[in-house]
Write a protein that holds these residues in place. Structure first.
Motif, short mmCIF file in Angstrom:
data_model
loop_
_atom_site.label_atom_id
_atom_site.label_comp_id
_atom_site.label_asym_id
_atom_site.label_seq_id
_atom_site.Cartn_x
_atom_site.Cartn_y
_atom_site.Cartn_z
N THR A 170 -0.17 -10.00 -8.62
CA THR A 170 -0.58 -11.00 -7.65
C THR A 170 -0.16 -10.62 -6.24
O THR A 170 -0.95 -10.72 -5.30
N PHE A 171 1.09 -10.19 -6.12
CA PHE A 171 1.60 -9.82 -4.79
C PHE A 171 0.88 -8.56 -4.29
O PHE A 171 0.53 -8.47 -3.11
N LEU A 174 -2.51 -9.44 -2.90
CA LEU A 174 -2.46 -10.07 -1.58
C LEU A 174 -2.06 -9.05 -0.51
O LEU A 174 -2.60 -9.05 0.59
N LEU A 175 -1.11 -8.17 -0.86
CA LEU A 175 -0.69 -7.15 0.10
C LEU A 175 -1.88 -6.25 0.46
O LEU A 175 -2.05 -5.87 1.62
N SER A 177 -5.04 -7.20 0.47
CA SER A 177 -5.92 -7.96 1.37
C SER A 177 -5.38 -7.90 2.79
O SER A 177 -6.14 -7.75 3.75
N PHE A 178 -4.06 -8.06 2.92
CA PHE A 178 -3.45 -8.01 4.25
C PHE A 178 -3.66 -6.63 4.89
O PHE A 178 -4.02 -6.52 6.06
N ALA A 179 -3.41 -5.58 4.10
CA ALA A 179 -3.54 -4.22 4.62
C ALA A 179 -4.98 -3.98 5.11
O ALA A 179 -5.19 -3.43 6.20
N LEU A 198 -2.02 1.87 -1.93
CA LEU A 198 -1.13 0.77 -2.25
C LEU A 198 -0.67 0.88 -3.70
O LEU A 198 -1.50 0.95 -4.62
N ALA A 203 4.98 -2.28 -3.87
CA ALA A 203 4.78 -3.70 -3.56
C ALA A 203 5.88 -4.55 -4.19
O ALA A 203 6.38 -5.50 -3.58
N VAL A 206 9.03 -4.27 -2.08
CA VAL A 206 8.88 -5.00 -0.82
C VAL A 206 8.89 -6.51 -1.06
O VAL A 206 9.43 -7.27 -0.27
N MET A 207 8.31 -6.93 -2.19
CA MET A 207 8.32 -8.36 -2.54
C MET A 207 9.75 -8.89 -2.68
O MET A 207 10.03 -10.03 -2.35
#
Lengths: 405, 405
Positions: A170-171, A174-175, A177-179, A198, A203, A206-207
């Protein structure tokens, strides 16, 4: 409804979870997403409970609503040509095959940026495109294991325990999408193609920034603390009540006193054992016993209301169905109809935030496998004869009846 | 190093965790972030272990590296004027006070969009700006409780257990970055101001999309499954070894056979009790015992290598320090120096992904409290006399020696 990504086009070669979640956010924010699937379809189509229709399982619906589906056999030259035309049509490419696969299919970044200058190309994988582990297969729980995440939850000394949902997928989604969107947001005229690499392992670390960060910065060892917060305050914890559990966050002296007042146990605030923060930590077990005794007078939901009314942060432990039933969420516009004709009660999440006063969303249901193959090929400029020749079936043969294929 | 958000300016009125994490991603991607703090400073300055210097704790460093700090007393009119000038300077405003506070400070969205047409204004709160719970205080564990998250981890029937790090804060922060950047990425000439209302409770539910989604769509009840995956396959689980635990993901028949081969227990693949997926589920306890017996021959790290070499997904359970020591991560460029003169070994996370072949990052260390007050006020056009009058001290008085205040 504000849909800031309207006008952007995404071709999505991803499957299962992290990739489709990345394109879910893009799709709900207004981007047009074409999902490319093999003839067997995304594995997720048959996951997560009884399906609404063939290949339309609840897990698939949850993260693919609003996308269109095109079936291509990426090992066939004529279908690779279609895929490359899709790349030329798109602003963004997302894929989550193992490293090397897109190259073998003639769809790697170097090829795609030659086809479409300015393309944003995002590869999602378990371990990334570089490093000795890059070829290893990965699933969420393996990344939870390797990243240190399974050594964070639970009581001190307990055996490793995973976070009970695929939080890394999940994270990571989303990461991604942000990138992607941060590249789309670049200012200035020169919009060069960009490759985003990625990895789920990266991730995951970093989460955990708020615990892994202090280790990186100063060698502070992360540790399991059960349900007791970092404050180690015995009144910042989760407790049983007459019915259900409740989490209370009373750390400061004034919060502790407000807690005692709400519990109608002002004697605790005056008790020498609990006079200050340090003493409360020293006598944590005794204090916890007293709090539990007092909490037995009401249910967790009742205490939630009483404590918040007195300025003490508190929340009853709920299941997801109970959480989704909260009246508060009616005001938050968090979900929308899934758009399935036969199951009008089926709903899906939107983006998770209000933007311009509303949550973005989509008017299109999740796609049946290949539902839009003809439509999309026609948009790419193929004529009906070519479409029939490429797809091996007459135009209009596939799923023309919405969710009743 | 590709820094796609270069040229964007962010004024950050947020503190503690979700807000600063949102601006961390923006900052590492190249945006210029000015952090506005009260004279006491962000609470996080004194969290997370021994500080590098006064108010420079490891938790603060972890999520604030690369930002500049300006101290303002937002209850004073002259300081509110400075804050409004910062809004005029910025493209993005981020705040995470309780609903209503920014209005009282004369810094709400309506005011800010009048000051700076086109501003993207993001409010982060526990429950959002609307709904009956909007005034309630929230901390990560309370949202984990109320959202259903604490009823997902652990063995079936176990008491509620939180995810052992502030995952809701983290996810909320990233979701805010995505929401903000997707507005920045809008196409077309008309760039209206936009208000983003982001709630931790909403974010927590969306984060659990893959289990809450099937409930929303089809009423599939989420449940605790310990470390056994959704496949319910007894060989997709976490096991003890001669040293340490390992997670194995062997679900399909070929994966099960590859597992047996690696364990040098091909008899298990031929055992009638374990002949197919259904039988393996029926005889799960017996199969688990056999696997554990076989795994006792080597350590988790050894098995990780052997299993992956045979195509079986597997990962040893590590702590965060062990994970960060993986040789693989040397290839991923995940961290950068924190830039502290006295502690050159201190590091912080970058963005978590490679973009254009590298991870973005910053050349600026985390700020001392108010380190950039004079500098930023000068950039806003105040002359030295005005700055002295507003800040109450001569220009250059605060922290002019980098990390030795």
């Amino acid at each position: 409804m504000s849909r800031p990504l309207e006008g952007y086009r995404v071709v999505d070669f991803s499957h299962v979870l992290a990739g489709p979640i990345a394109t879910h956010y893009l799709c709900m924010q207004g981007a047009e997403v074409v999902k490319v699937e093999s003839g067997k379809g995304d594995t997720m189509r048959n996951y997560g409970g009884e399906a609404f229709a063939d290949g339309m399982g609840p897990s698939f619906i949850s993260v693919n609503t609003g996308k269109r589906s095109v079936v291509l056999d990426l090992k066939r030259a004529s279908h690779q040509t279609v895929a490359r035309k899709l790349v030329a049509w798109a602003d963004v490419v997302v894929e989550n095959f193992r490293p090397g696969v897109m190259q073998r299919l003639g769809l790697d970044f170097a090829t795609c940026k030659a086809i479409k200058p300015g393309i944003v190309y995002c590869s999602i994988s378990g371990f990334g495109q570089s490093g000795p582990l890059r070829e290893n297969p990965a699933i969420d729980q393996i990344i939870q294991s390797m990243s240190g995440m399974m050594e964070l939850s639970g009581e001190p000394g307990s055996t490793p325990m995973r976070v009970g949902f695929p939080v890394v997928d999940t994270f990571t989604g989303l990461l991604a999408s942000f990138a992607i969107v941060s590249v789309l947001a670049r200012r200035g005229e020169k919009k060069e193609s960009q490759y985003i690499d990625l990895a789920m392992l990266d991730a995951a670390l970093v989460m955990m920034m708020s615990v892994a960060g202090p280790y990186l910065a100063a060698g502070v060892e992360p540790r399991k603390t059960g349900n007791v917060g970092y404050s180690k305050s015995p009144t910042a914890d989760t407790f049983p009540t007459a019915e259900g559990d409740i989490t209370i966050g009373a750390v400061r002296q004034d919060q502790f006193e407000a807690l005692c007042r709400t519990l109608e146990r002002m004697d605790l605030a005056q008790d020498a054992r609990f006079a200050d923060r340090k003493l409360r930590q020293q006598n944590a077990a005794a204090l916890r016993d007293e709090v539990i005794r007092a909490l037995a007078a009401h249910t967790a939901v009742e205490w939630e209301q009483r404590l918040n009314a007195n300025g003490v942060a508190a929340g009853a432990v709920r299941t997801i169905p109970q959480a989704l039933a909260l009246e508060h969420l009616q005001h938050r516009n968090l979900t929308q109809p899934a758009g399935l004709h036969d199951s009008p009660q089926a709903r899906v999440f939107r983006t998770g935030f209000l933007s311009g006063g509303a949550q973005a969303g989509t008017g299109r249901p999740a796609p049946h496998l290949g539902e839009h193959s003809h439509e999309v090929l026609a948009e790419l400029g193929y004529d009906p004869g070519q479409i029939e020749s490429i797809l091996g079936e007459p135009a209009g043969a596939l799923h023309q009846e919405g969710d009743k294929p």
